[in-house]
Design a protein around this motif. Structure first.
Motif, PDB file in Angstrom:
ATOM      1  N   THR A  55      -1.758 -10.930   2.577  1.00 48.86           N
ATOM      2  CA  THR A  55      -2.462 -11.101   3.852  1.00 48.86           C
ATOM      3  C   THR A  55      -2.586 -12.570   4.215  1.00 48.86           C
ATOM      4  OG1 THR A  55      -3.710  -9.060   3.449  1.00 48.86           O
ATOM      5  CG2 THR A  55      -4.606 -10.621   5.067  1.00 48.86           C
ATOM      6  N   ASP A  84       3.543  -8.047  12.861  1.00 52.34           N
ATOM      7  CA  ASP A  84       2.523  -6.993  12.934  1.00 52.34           C
ATOM      8  C   ASP A  84       2.959  -5.777  12.101  1.00 52.34           C
ATOM      9  OD1 ASP A  84       0.034  -5.940  14.194  1.00 52.34           O
ATOM     10  OD2 ASP A  84       1.462  -4.491  15.055  1.00 52.34           O
ATOM     11  N   TYR A  85       4.233  -5.481  12.141  1.00 52.32           N
ATOM     12  CA  TYR A  85       4.742  -4.357  11.337  1.00 52.32           C
ATOM     13  C   TYR A  85       4.500  -4.605   9.858  1.00 52.32           C
ATOM     14  CZ  TYR A  85       8.262  -2.009   8.501  1.00 52.32           C
ATOM     15  OH  TYR A  85       8.908  -1.331   7.495  1.00 52.32           O
ATOM     16  N   ARG A  93       2.287  -6.576   8.569  1.00 53.57           N
ATOM     17  CA  ARG A  93       0.849  -6.574   8.291  1.00 53.57           C
ATOM     18  C   ARG A  93       0.372  -5.124   8.078  1.00 53.57           C
ATOM     19  NH1 ARG A  93      -2.833 -10.353   8.854  1.00 53.57           N
ATOM     20  NH2 ARG A  93      -1.465 -11.636  10.144  1.00 53.57           N
ATOM     21  N   ARG A  94       0.870  -4.192   8.910  1.00 53.63           N
ATOM     22  CA  ARG A  94       0.480  -2.797   8.731  1.00 53.63           C
ATOM     23  C   ARG A  94       0.962  -2.255   7.380  1.00 53.63           C
ATOM     24  NH1 ARG A  94       2.324  -2.417  14.069  1.00 53.63           N
ATOM     25  NH2 ARG A  94       4.134  -1.203  13.382  1.00 53.63           N
ATOM     26  N   LYS A  95       2.099  -2.745   6.994  1.00 58.68           N
ATOM     27  CA  LYS A  95       2.630  -2.330   5.704  1.00 58.68           C
ATOM     28  C   LYS A  95       1.760  -2.840   4.567  1.00 58.68           C
ATOM     29  CE  LYS A  95       6.963  -2.309   3.085  1.00 58.68           C
ATOM     30  NZ  LYS A  95       8.386  -2.722   3.078  1.00 58.68           N
ATOM     31  N   ASP A  97      -1.456  -3.673   4.810  1.00 59.91           N
ATOM     32  CA  ASP A  97      -2.743  -2.978   4.854  1.00 59.91           C
ATOM     33  C   ASP A  97      -2.618  -1.565   4.316  1.00 59.91           C
ATOM     34  OD1 ASP A  97      -3.847  -5.226   5.936  1.00 59.91           O
ATOM     35  OD2 ASP A  97      -3.784  -4.521   8.015  1.00 59.91           O
ATOM     36  N   GLY A  98      -1.475  -0.957   4.466  1.00 63.61           N
ATOM     37  CA  GLY A  98      -1.289   0.398   3.979  1.00 63.61           C
ATOM     38  C   GLY A  98      -1.279   0.491   2.468  1.00 63.61           C
TER      39      GLY A  98
END
Length: 449
Positions: free
Chosen positions: A398, A429-430, A432-434, A436-437
């Protein structure tokens, strides 16, 4: 009046765009300037604004034509200063005297030789200058041998008349020992002939001159026709045989009263090496405009010419007579044509330099703008690889994404490349979602051996 934050942002973007473009073209501009400075070393110096031309007596043809030339020069922004002289011999003296600073002069053919004055060059012949021999009496001899024992006005010291008269008389056995040679010309010689002070007088001048007209109408004076003109032409290359038909000058008065066979050198223009090439071009153009219409002895278009010259033609004059005026001078005012001709040594290499630059710069510019965005994909790819193999923790990933996103926000590209910048942010952003997942507390999975 306060400027809104939105306007300030637009101004900042505009400034950044302009600065980017300036930084991009600056090396090319520096290359062009360096090439310009280098090429300028080979540019010919500008022609002087003022040049002195030796002419002749103020009442003579040389001075009259000199005034026409001076007006033509004035229209092109140059001052042609006319120096009144005793004649062609005096002009030759001025041309060869460095202290006189006279680089151009009218010159009668046959004055001096190229062997004696190798630096002098001719710009060509202008018109025929017949040699006139007027004798007191109802008839005139047909040969110069008939002047033996007489008083003859042969021209003043320094004049072209004397320079051609003495050799011709000598060829026919007429010298200072056999005759009385009196060194006067012009109005003095005319008065002496009318008053009987001399028995004959020799003149060199155009058929249309006032002096010749007055002599042809003078009572008791007769012009001579050269019976052996062909022989004299063979002996003196600068002479030509010309015929003035009966009545040419005045049909009502029938002047001359018979066909006259005359010997004629030509009026020429001679220059020194100090004559600027641009002024030589202007002089040639002026000669053409002034003398191409011809005269009583010269067919239209016959003059100016590179023939009948005593000194070798200047290279520019030879090209002028072989090919006509330079290309630019045919279609542009002289000043503009001269400027382009002087700067051509700069323009040609600069065009050669600019062409590849203009071909190369757009692709380079596109590459540079894409590189500003593409370089961050390497960072994202490396981070994605570490996420996939579990070698990086959630907190570190992060933090790294935050750093990348913060840096990308500072990247500025022109509007034409903005789609790439926004695509990059979508990929951030993609990822980052990965991240966070994966969950913030989950430890990286052990490596698979």
């Amino acid at each position: 009046m306060a400027v809104s934050s939105q306007t300030q942002a637009k101004l900042r973007r505009l400034f950044r765009t302009l600065w980017t473009q300036i930084a991009y073209v600056a090396p090319a501009i520096l290359i062009v300037i360096a090439g310009f400075v280098f090429a300028y070393q080979f540019v010919r110096p500008a022609p002087p604004d003022r040049v002195v031309m030796a002419t002749g007596h103020k009442n003579g043809a040389y001075f009259a034509y000199g005034q026409t030339y001076a007006e033509r020069f004035r229209k092109e922004g140059f001052e042609l200063v006319l120096s009144q002289t005793a004649g062609s011999v005096d002009n030759l003296r001025l041309l060869t005297d460095e202290a006189a600073e006279v680089p151009v002069a009218f010159m009668q053919g046959g004055i001096g030789t190229s062997a004696d004055y190798p630096t002098l060059k001719s710009l060509g012949s202008l018109y025929f200058e017949p040699i006139w021999v007027f004798v007191r009496g109802a008839t005139a001899p047909s040969r110069l041998t008939g002047l033996a024992g007489k008083r003859i006005a042969v021209g003043s010291v320094g004049s072209g008349t004397r320079a051609v008269a003495l050799p011709l008389l000598k060829d026919n056995g007429v010298t200072g020992e056999t005759s009385k040679l009196i060194e006067i010309d012009g109005s003095q010689a005319i008065d002496a002939l009318r008053d009987g002070v001399v028995d004959a007088a020799i003149f060199v001048g155009a058929a249309t001159s006032r002096a010749i007209g007055s002599l042809l109408t003078m009572p008791g004076v007769t012009p001579m026709s050269f019976e052996r003109a062909d022989a004299s032409v063979r002996r003196h290359a600068y002479l030509s045989k010309v015929v003035l038909p009966m009545g040419t000058l005045d049909l009502a008065k029938n002047l001359p009263g018979r066909d006259l066979v005359l010997l004629a050198p030509t009026a020429t223009i001679v220059v020194t090496p100090e004559m600027h090439p641009a002024l030589i071009d202007l002089m040639l153009l002026t000669m053409q405009e002034t003398h191409r219409q011809g005269g009583y002895l010269e067919p239209p278009g016959a003059f100016p010419t590179g023939n009948h010259v005593t000194y070798p033609l200047a290279p520019a004059a030879r090209r002028f007579y072989e090919r006509g005026p330079p290309f630019l001078q045919r279609y542009l005012p002289f000043s503009a044509a001269n400027l382009i001709d002087r700067l051509w040594v700069m323009i040609l290499p600069l065009l050669t330099l600019l062409y590849p630059l203009f071909k190369i710069l757009p692709p380079v510019y596109s590459w540079r703008m894409r590189a500003r965005v593409n370089r961050w994909y390497k960072e994202l790819e490396a981070l994605d690889d570490r996420l996939n193999d579990g070698s990086i923790a959630h907190a570190e990933a992060t933090e790294r994404l935050d750093d990348i996103e913060h840096s990308v926000e500072k990247v500025h590209v022109p509007a034409g490349f903005a789609d790439r910048a926004y695509t990059l942010r979508m990929h951030i952003d993609y990822l980052r979602r990965k991240v966070d997942g994966r969950g913030s507390d989950r430890a990286p999975p052990p490596e698979v051996g």
